[in-house]
Design a protein around this motif. Structure first.
Motif, PDB file in Angstrom:
ATOM      1  N   ALA A 442       0.872  -1.181   0.000  1.00 55.28           N
ATOM      2  CA  ALA A 442       0.000   0.000   0.000  1.00 55.28           C
ATOM      3  C   ALA A 442       0.905   1.226   0.000  1.00 55.28           C
ATOM      4  N   PHE A 461      -2.709   0.674  -4.633  1.00 54.59           N
ATOM      5  CA  PHE A 461      -2.957  -0.615  -3.996  1.00 54.59           C
ATOM      6  C   PHE A 461      -2.362  -1.699  -4.883  1.00 54.59           C
ATOM      7  N   ALA A 510      -9.382  -0.430   1.075  1.00 53.13           N
ATOM      8  CA  ALA A 510      -8.721  -1.634   0.558  1.00 53.13           C
ATOM      9  C   ALA A 510      -8.593  -2.664   1.673  1.00 53.13           C
TER      10      ALA A 510
END
Length: 543
Positions: A442, A461, A510
Motif C-alpha cells: 500500500a 494498492f 482496501a
C-alpha cells in the motif's frame, strides 16, 4: 473501432523464414499468416459445419466467464474443449453452433435474451457473445448449450448507467497465477465474496514448463501430459496452456461468480518482454510471430469485446469502463508499447538511461488517451488498473539505492508525465491498482518521491499473486529495509491472495486478503490489513 497492425509485414517475413527458425513448425508459420485477417478464412474449413449433436463428451470442460460490463451489455464467454489436454482439444476442424441464454434467475425461468453463435475452429472454438438490451446495474445468469450438453451456469452483473449516482461499488484485484507454483485457493475464496467486478492485472498464465505432477502442486492422483512440460512458443502451445489453467476448478468458480475486466502483463507472452524486444533478444520479426500467437490465444480465452481482437501481433487492450458517476476505470497495457528496459533490465541505480525523457512505458498514443480521458472525467474516483509498480521502490536506505528497471521506476519521465496529466486534469481522487510483484503493498503516491513532505497525488494498492512465488511469508526478508527506505510505503506482506476495494462517495477502502499456503490445497483466507483514503484528501490511513 479499428486499429492498424504495424507489425503485419514483419510477421509475414518471419513466417516466410520458418524453415530457419528453430521453434516454428509449418503450422505455426501458417497460423502466423492467418493472424493477418480478423475473420475465419473462406474455404473448406469455414464451409464445414459439424453437427453439435455428435459431440459425445462434455465440451464445457473450461467453464464459462463474463467480462467488460457496460450498462446494457456484458461479454459472455466459453470454449468447446471435450479433451482439453490434447492438441485440437477433441474438436473437429469445423464450426459448431452454440446456443446461449441470459436470464433474470439462476433457474432460467425468465429469459432476458437468447441466441446462437458459431464456435469457429480458427478461434479454437471459443465464443464471445455480446448480448444487448440488458438493464443497467443488475445481476444476470447465463449458460451455453452445444448439442445435448449444457454448460455450468455463470452469474454476471452489468455496469450502472453512465449518469447513475450509485452509492458504492466493490471490486477485487488479482494477478499472477503460476499454475506450477501452487493451488488457486485464493480464487475459491474470491468466488464467495460479494463483488461487482474483478480486475485481472496480468500474468494470467506463465510460459514456463509444467511438470507431470503440476509443479509444486505435486499431484499424486493424475499425471499431466508432456505437452505442458515445455515453454509456450507456438499458437498450439499457448492454447493448450490456457486449457490447463482454465480447467482449474477454483479459477472456474471465480469466473462463474463475477464479471472480469482483464489486461495482460508479460508472462502471457514471455517474461519481461518490451514491445517487440524479447527477453532473449531474438530478431524482432521472429519474436513478433510468437507475440501474435500469444495475443491470439489470450483473446480466444478471455471475455473480451470485438475491438480487443488482435490483428497480427497487435491488439488494442487499453480501454475505459465507467461505473456511473462513482468510478472511471482506465485499463492500461504497459507491455506492448514500452521502451526497452534501461541498463539491460533488473535492479540498477537510476541514471541517464532510466531518466531519459524520451522513454515511455505506455507509448505516446496511450498516454494521450489516458490524460484526455481524465480531462473529460466526471467520476468521483479515477482508477487506473495496470501492471507494474507505479510508486518509487528503493531497495536500500541512503545513497546508492537501486530501482526496478521493469517497473515505472525505470521510466521516471513517463510517470512524471502521467502525474502531471492527472494534476492538470484536476483528478483529485486517483487510485492505481497494480499486480506483477507477488506481494501486497500500500503506497501513498507522492508528487516528488525524493521529498516525503511533497503533496500526495493519490494512492496505489498493489495486489499479491494468486499462486506465483509459492507460499510466501508475512514479512519477506527485505521487509524492514523496504519500509525504512520508502516512507510512502504503508504496508508490505508477502503471502498469496487478492485485494478488495470498496468505493463510496467518501472513501476508498482496501482489504488485503491472504491465504496461509498454496502448495497444499484448502487454506483459509484472512484479512491481513485494511486501509482507507478519503475523497478530496488523498493518503492512506489504517481502517
Amino acid at each position: 473501432m479499428t486499429h492498424h497492425a504495424p507489425h503485419e509485414q514483419e510477421i509475414r517475413a518471419a513466417a516466410a523464414h520458418f524453415g530457419r527458425r528453430r521453434f516454428l513448425t509449418t503450422t505455426g508459420a501458417a497460423a502466423a499468416l492467418a493472424f493477418a485477417t480478423n475473420l475465419p478464412g473462406a474455404g473448406a474449413a469455414y464451409a464445414a459445419e459439424a453437427d453439435a449433436r455428435k459431440i459425445t463428451e462434455n465440451p464445457f470442460t473450461l467453464g464459462v466467464a463474463s467480462g467488460d460490463p457496460q450498462p446494457g451489455s456484458v461479454v459472455l464467454w466459453t470454449r468447446l474443449a471435450p479433451r482439453p489436454y490434447e492438441p485440437g482439444e477433441g474438436m473437429p476442424n469445423a464450426r459448431v453452433t452454440v446456443r446461449w441464454e441470459v436470464a433474470y434467475d439462476e433457474h432460467f425461468k425468465r429469459l432476458a435474451g437468447q441466441g446462437r453463435a458459431d464456435a469457429h475452429p480458427e478461434f479454437n472454438h471459443s465464443v464471445h457473445i455480446e448480448p444487448t438490451g440488458l438493464a443497467p446495474d443488475r445481476v444476470y445468469y447465463y449458460r451455453f448449450r452445444a448439442g445435448s450438453w449444457i454448460s455450468p451456469v455463470g452469474r454476471t452483473r452489468t455496469a450502472p448507467a453512465r449518469s447513475a449516482r450509485i452509492s458504492a461499488l466493490k471490486l477485487a484485484a488479482v494477478s499472477c497465477q503460476a499454475y506450477h507454483d501452487g493451488y488457486f485457493t485464493a480464487y475459491k475464496h474470491l468466488a464467495e465474496e460479494d463483488l461487482d467486478v474483478v480486475f485481472h492485472l496480468g500474468d494470467y498464465l506463465y510460459e514456463y514448463p509444467v511438470s507431470a505432477a503440476g509443479g509444486v502442486r505435486n499431484y499424486t492422483d493424475r499425471k499431466l501430459p508432456a505437452v505442458f512440460n515445455r515453454e509456450t512458443v507456438t499458437l498450439e502451445d499457448y492454447r493448450l496452456r490456457y486449457a490447463l489453467y482454465k480447467s482449474d476448478p477454483d479459477l472456474q468458480a471465480a469466473h462463474a461468480a463475477h464479471p472480469f475486466i482483464v489486461t495482460w502483463d508479460d508472462h502471457e507472452v514471455e517474461n519481461n518482454y518490451a514491445s517487440d524486444i524479447s527477453e532473449d533478444h531474438l530478431p524482432p520479426a521472429e519474436f513478433l510471430v510468437r507475440r501474435a500467437a500469444a495475443y491470439r490465444a489470450y483473446w480466444e480465452n478471455q471475455p473480451l469485446r470485438r475491438p480487443q481482437r488482435p490483428q497480427g501481433a497487435d491488439a488494442r487492450l487499453y480501454r475505459r469502463i465507467q461505473y456511473g458517476q462513482l468510478a472511471q476505470f482506465d485499463i492500461l497495457d504497459t507491455r506492448q508499447y514500452r521502451s526497452d528496459q534501461a541498463y539491460g533490465d533488473g535492479w540498477h541505480v537510476p541514471g541517464p538511461q532510466s531518466l531519459d525523457p524520451a522513454r515511455t512505458l505506455t507509448g505516446a498514443d496511450q498516454e494521450r488517451w489516458l490524460i484526455d480521458g481524465w480531462r473529460q472525467s466526471s467520476a468521483r474516483w479515477n482508477v487506473l488498473p495496470q501492471q507494474v509498480t507505479f510508486s518509487e521502490r528503493r531497495n536500500a536506505t541512503g545513497a546508492g539505492y537501486q530501482l526496478s528497471m521493469d517497473a515505472w521506476d525505470g521510466y521516471a519521465a513517463s510517470r512524471d508525465r502521467v502525474l502531471a496529466g492527472a494534476e492538470s486534469a484536476g483528478v483529485d481522487n486517483l487510485v492505481v491498482l497494480t499486480g506483477d510483484v507477488h506481494v501486497h503493498y500500500a503506497f501513498d503516491i507522492k508528487k516528488d518521491f525524493k521529498d516525503p513532505g511533497s503533496r500526495t497525488a493519490g494512492v496505489e494498492f498493489v495486489t499479491t499473486s494468486i499462486a506465483s512465488g509459492k507460499d510466501g511469508a508475512d514479512k519477506p526478508a527485505n521487509w524492514d529495509t523496504y519500509l525504512a527506505a520508502n516512507p510512502h510505503l504503508k504496508f508490505y506482506n508477502g503471502r498469496r491472495g487478492y485485494l478488495t476495494v470498496t468505493l463510496d462517495q467518501d472513501t476508498a477502502r482496501a482489504d488485503y486478503r491472504t491465504v496461509s499456503a498454496v502448495t497444499t490445497p484448502g487454506a483459509p483466507v484472512r484479512t491481513a490489513a485494511s486501509f482507507v483514503t478519503e475523497a478530496g484528501d488523498p493518503g492512506l490511513k489504517p481502517a
